[in-house]
Design an enzyme around this catalytic site. Sequence first.
Site, PDB file in Angstrom:
ATOM      1  CG  HIS A  37      -1.843  -1.115   1.259  1.00  0.00           C
ATOM      2  ND1 HIS A  37      -1.671  -2.014   2.395  1.00  0.00           N
ATOM      3  CD2 HIS A  37      -2.968  -1.344   0.659  1.00  0.00           C
ATOM      4  CE1 HIS A  37      -2.504  -3.060   2.202  1.00  0.00           C
ATOM      5  NE2 HIS A  37      -3.537  -2.642   1.114  1.00  0.00           N
ATOM      6  CB  ILE A 176       5.352  -4.528  -2.771  1.00  0.00           C
ATOM      7  CG1 ILE A 176       5.138  -3.238  -3.538  1.00  0.00           C
ATOM      8  CG2 ILE A 176       6.566  -4.450  -1.585  1.00  0.00           C
ATOM      9  CD1 ILE A 176       6.427  -2.759  -4.230  1.00  0.00           C
TER      10      ILE A 176
END
Length: 282
Positions: A37, A176
């Site tokens: 995020h 990620i």
Amino acid sequence: MKIAVTVKEVREQVNEWKRQGLSVGLVPTMGYLHEGHKSLITRAVSENDRVVASVFVNPMQFGPSEDLESYPRDLDRDAALCEEAGADLIFHPEPSEMYHSGFSSYVDMDTLTGGLCGKSRPIHFRGVCTVVAKLFNIVMPDRAYFGQKDAQQLAVIRHMADDLSYGIEIKGCPIIREEDGLAKSSRNTYLDKTERQAALVLNRALSEGRKLIDAGERDAARIKETVSSIISAEPLARIDYVEVVNWDLLEPVENIDSPVLVAVAVFIGKTRLIDNFIALED
Ligand code: PAF
């Protein structure tokens, strides 16, 4: 950085920014934020004058037997991460602020949502589209940011934004990963130590699939077989799906001759994890 809990507060702030001619980026999240995020917020900060991050565990996208109640929540931690990443405003509404009693309007999509995660989560994308449409209407951003980890969601939102003429640029951002390759996810917190180790099988299997495509394999069935057999060899893993679909309408392909999404959903114990890669993209 402010935290707004009502639609009115967000509108007032965004209107003020728009009056000043500032561009606005939106990062929709369900909270319990991690580096994935943070990378979305950082990118939004670099491409917009002001950034709104929404933190809302959206009840509408959870099925009756899913983890709505246990979904991890920690607003203080989320606020610290948003502030560090440079967000200007957090929108953290109560469910009643988003869905007043008598709420009965939904955004449904006929294509893209029936396969992959939509197969085992039949109401999921209606919930996602409806809440994201509402967030778009509330924040009216110039750009909105979504992670490629939820690749089907990214494709669905792009399609919705286009179908409904939002005029918002939808930006997809890379997955990620933890150092050992596990894709970052708020749901990783459900895994115990043994499961956490077993979960590495998702990235391991996908990496082998990618190697085959990079080496010239074009038979989608061979890719699925390879990925599935690696995952099946992990005793704690139970496959929900392994699919190779085209990276626009998400339809299964036989031959890999244009951009494809290779995606998996796997239960590790009780935790359902997803991961993917996109091949042959420019
Ligand atoms: O990806 C998520 O966290 C959610 O599906 C989203 C886009 C915030 C909608 O609730």
